[in-house]
Write a protein that holds these residues in place. Sequence first.
Motif, mmCIF file in Angstrom:
data_model
loop_
_atom_site.group_PDB
_atom_site.id
_atom_site.type_symbol
_atom_site.label_atom_id
_atom_site.label_comp_id
_atom_site.label_asym_id
_atom_site.label_seq_id
_atom_site.Cartn_x
_atom_site.Cartn_y
_atom_site.Cartn_z
ATOM 1 N N HIS A 169 75.946 -7.154 8.506
ATOM 2 C CA HIS A 169 76.738 -5.921 8.536
ATOM 3 C C HIS A 169 75.894 -4.671 8.777
ATOM 4 C CE1 HIS A 169 75.510 -6.774 4.420
ATOM 5 N NE2 HIS A 169 75.642 -5.506 4.102
ATOM 6 N N TRP A 170 74.551 -4.825 8.861
ATOM 7 C CA TRP A 170 73.693 -3.679 9.199
ATOM 8 C C TRP A 170 73.251 -3.720 10.660
ATOM 9 C CZ3 TRP A 170 75.210 -1.166 5.442
ATOM 10 C CH2 TRP A 170 75.071 -1.536 4.109
ATOM 11 N N SER A 171 73.720 -4.716 11.411
ATOM 12 C CA SER A 171 73.258 -4.856 12.794
ATOM 13 C C SER A 171 73.761 -3.732 13.695
ATOM 14 C CB SER A 171 73.695 -6.205 13.360
ATOM 15 O OG SER A 171 75.113 -6.320 13.361
ATOM 16 N N GLY A 172 74.853 -3.077 13.312
ATOM 17 C CA GLY A 172 75.392 -2.003 14.140
ATOM 18 C C GLY A 172 74.912 -0.616 13.752
ATOM 19 N N ILE A 173 74.021 -0.536 12.771
ATOM 20 C CA ILE A 173 73.507 0.762 12.315
ATOM 21 C C ILE A 173 72.082 0.925 12.818
ATOM 22 C CG2 ILE A 173 72.881 2.157 10.308
ATOM 23 C CD1 ILE A 173 75.175 0.849 8.817
ATOM 24 N N THR A 174 71.866 1.928 13.639
ATOM 25 C CA THR A 174 70.560 2.144 14.258
ATOM 26 C C THR A 174 69.758 3.163 13.481
ATOM 27 O OG1 THR A 174 71.456 1.633 16.446
ATOM 28 C CG2 THR A 174 69.364 2.827 16.362
ATOM 29 N N LEU A 175 68.555 2.787 13.104
ATOM 30 C CA LEU A 175 67.647 3.711 12.445
ATOM 31 C C LEU A 175 66.872 4.491 13.498
ATOM 32 C CD1 LEU A 175 66.222 1.420 9.621
ATOM 33 C CD2 LEU A 175 68.170 2.973 9.503
ATOM 34 N N GLY A 176 66.385 5.650 13.124
ATOM 35 C CA GLY A 176 65.642 6.460 14.085
ATOM 36 C C GLY A 176 64.416 7.068 13.461
ATOM 37 N N GLY A 177 63.876 8.075 14.124
ATOM 38 C CA GLY A 177 62.721 8.780 13.597
ATOM 39 C C GLY A 177 61.399 8.141 13.968
ATOM 40 N N ALA A 178 60.383 8.957 14.114
ATOM 41 C CA ALA A 178 59.037 8.467 14.400
ATOM 42 C C ALA A 178 58.398 7.988 13.100
ATOM 43 C CB ALA A 178 58.194 9.575 15.030
ATOM 44 N N VAL A 179 58.099 6.710 13.027
ATOM 45 C CA VAL A 179 57.555 6.164 11.786
ATOM 46 C C VAL A 179 56.103 6.604 11.619
ATOM 47 C CG1 VAL A 179 59.084 4.167 11.945
ATOM 48 C CG2 VAL A 179 56.759 4.006 12.839
ATOM 49 N N PRO A 180 55.626 6.717 10.371
ATOM 50 C CA PRO A 180 54.204 7.051 10.158
ATOM 51 C C PRO A 180 53.285 5.961 10.694
ATOM 52 C CG PRO A 180 55.501 7.331 8.140
ATOM 53 C CD PRO A 180 56.372 6.604 9.105
ATOM 54 N N GLU A 181 52.060 6.324 10.949
ATOM 55 C CA GLU A 181 51.074 5.323 11.347
ATOM 56 C C GLU A 181 50.765 4.393 10.173
ATOM 57 O OE1 GLU A 181 47.508 7.009 12.892
ATOM 58 O OE2 GLU A 181 48.560 8.463 14.153
ATOM 59 N N ALA A 182 50.303 3.203 10.501
ATOM 60 C CA ALA A 182 49.858 2.277 9.465
ATOM 61 C C ALA A 182 48.536 2.763 8.875
ATOM 62 C CB ALA A 182 49.699 0.871 10.037
ATOM 63 N N LEU A 183 48.360 2.525 7.587
ATOM 64 C CA LEU A 183 47.102 2.861 6.931
ATOM 65 C C LEU A 183 46.015 1.936 7.453
ATOM 66 C CD1 LEU A 183 45.500 4.373 4.737
ATOM 67 C CD2 LEU A 183 46.251 2.618 3.111
ATOM 68 N N GLU A 184 44.981 2.511 8.011
ATOM 69 C CA GLU A 184 43.867 1.744 8.576
ATOM 70 C C GLU A 184 42.678 1.825 7.622
ATOM 71 O OE1 GLU A 184 41.507 -0.496 9.938
ATOM 72 O OE2 GLU A 184 43.282 -0.388 11.260
ATOM 73 N N PRO A 185 42.331 0.717 6.957
ATOM 74 C CA PRO A 185 41.259 0.753 5.949
ATOM 75 C C PRO A 185 39.913 1.215 6.478
ATOM 76 C CG PRO A 185 42.510 -1.294 5.800
ATOM 77 C CD PRO A 185 42.948 -0.612 7.058
ATOM 78 N N THR A 186 39.688 1.110 7.779
ATOM 79 C CA THR A 186 38.390 1.508 8.328
ATOM 80 C C THR A 186 38.333 2.991 8.695
ATOM 81 O OG1 THR A 186 39.070 0.893 10.573
ATOM 82 C CG2 THR A 186 38.009 -0.807 9.231
ATOM 83 N N ARG A 187 39.419 3.720 8.433
ATOM 84 C CA ARG A 187 39.453 5.132 8.836
ATOM 85 C C ARG A 187 39.959 5.999 7.687
ATOM 86 N NH1 ARG A 187 43.001 5.159 14.131
ATOM 87 N NH2 ARG A 187 42.460 7.367 14.054
ATOM 88 N N ILE A 188 39.254 5.926 6.568
ATOM 89 C CA ILE A 188 39.710 6.673 5.399
ATOM 90 C C ILE A 188 38.738 7.765 4.966
ATOM 91 C CG2 ILE A 188 41.090 4.733 4.528
ATOM 92 C CD1 ILE A 188 38.813 4.306 2.476
ATOM 93 N N GLU A 189 37.759 8.072 5.809
ATOM 94 C CA GLU A 189 36.799 9.109 5.426
ATOM 95 C C GLU A 189 37.468 10.440 5.082
ATOM 96 O OE1 GLU A 189 36.530 7.123 7.957
ATOM 97 O OE2 GLU A 189 34.643 6.029 7.745
ATOM 98 N N PRO A 190 38.502 10.890 5.835
ATOM 99 C CA PRO A 190 39.159 12.145 5.451
ATOM 100 C C PRO A 190 39.798 12.077 4.066
ATOM 101 C CG PRO A 190 39.711 11.568 7.709
ATOM 102 C CD PRO A 190 39.037 10.378 7.123
ATOM 103 N N LEU A 191 40.297 10.911 3.692
ATOM 104 C CA LEU A 191 40.882 10.752 2.363
ATOM 105 C C LEU A 191 39.814 10.879 1.288
ATOM 106 C CD1 LEU A 191 43.210 10.050 0.462
ATOM 107 C CD2 LEU A 191 42.748 7.630 0.917
ATOM 108 N N LEU A 192 38.639 10.300 1.515
ATOM 109 C CA LEU A 192 37.548 10.411 0.548
ATOM 110 C C LEU A 192 37.177 11.873 0.331
ATOM 111 C CD1 LEU A 192 35.335 9.248 -1.237
ATOM 112 C CD2 LEU A 192 33.956 8.859 0.816
#
Length: 348
Positions: free
Chosen positions: A174-197
């Motif tokens: 019953h959810w097959s006719g409901i379309t989601l939208g929006g630009a999803v966030p990027e996946a968290l990449e464990p090798t690129r967390i220097e800005p978080l540190l």
Amino acid sequence: MSSLAGRLCIDVQHATDRIVAVTTNLQRPLEHISRLLTGREPEPALRCIALLFSICSNAQQVAAVNALEQALGWQTPLEVVRARQQLTELELIRESLLRLAHGWELPIAADQLKRLVSLCQHGISALQPMAGLQALADDPQRGELNTALQQLAEYGQQLQDIGSCGWLMPRLAHWSGITLGGAVPEALEPTRIEPLLAALREGRVTAEIDGQPRMTGPATASEITGSAGRQIEQRVMALLHGACRSMAALQTLPPVACMAQPVLEAGEGMALVKTARGWLLQRIRVERGRIAEWQIIAPTDWNFHADGLLRRQLRGIRVPVEQAETLVHELVLSMDPCLDFEVKIDHA
């Protein structure tokens, strides 16, 4: 988690058959937990972790001990690194199975589920001593542990077969006719967390990198666009397949560094650990033999960011008001928060 876990509240504004706004309110007492641990010596602080968390408690302990050993400048034997990885993978399998069975009615017999959970718990109990500081690689239960791991690997193929039987489709049709939208966030990449540190060193404990949310765990299986039913199915199947991969690889896991290790300051340690829900991060700073800082960002903090996946995909979609609460509830469940949640619909 314990009573300190907090709560997730999703407030949805609905008008003229459309969701017009979504507010995600994640209440977590992480500052209180940090204050509780600050000032303690490392070993007593580490013992507190097991008491503070009941969901993913072993992942929390492993992240904590890994970060503490870095901060103290201790070298960890590779056998211990491997054992800790097995410990967290076993917890990942157990947590995934329980969510699939109780949240999504995985078609598995009760006695088989009980057996799988028991095997996971047996392995967890055998490996738990490895989550302590200066753990020794010597393990007198290794023979029994290997038997449990082998049996789990054999069950893994059976679960893969269940995944191909399409048991979710009647529930999601019953959810097959409901379309989601929006630009999803990027996946968290464990090798690129220097800005978080860098942000953590400044005291900004937020689930953001360069000011932007990320997503982790099964949520990363989301398509940019697509029906709600399709995306829920993708996330649930990602949880199942992740558990199956872990079951198959338990005996051959190589000791790996899950991130490109950033340059750490003296007395500082940081660890990332994979859980059923995604990446768990802990950063610890030790001064004069005591904890000076202890920072935690859990997968739920990433996945339910105020401007995260849920808000972006739901805002503006068409859904009848009588279906809105159930739809939002199942979308939240497919992202597998590690705490209780409630959905409130405001009928504007």
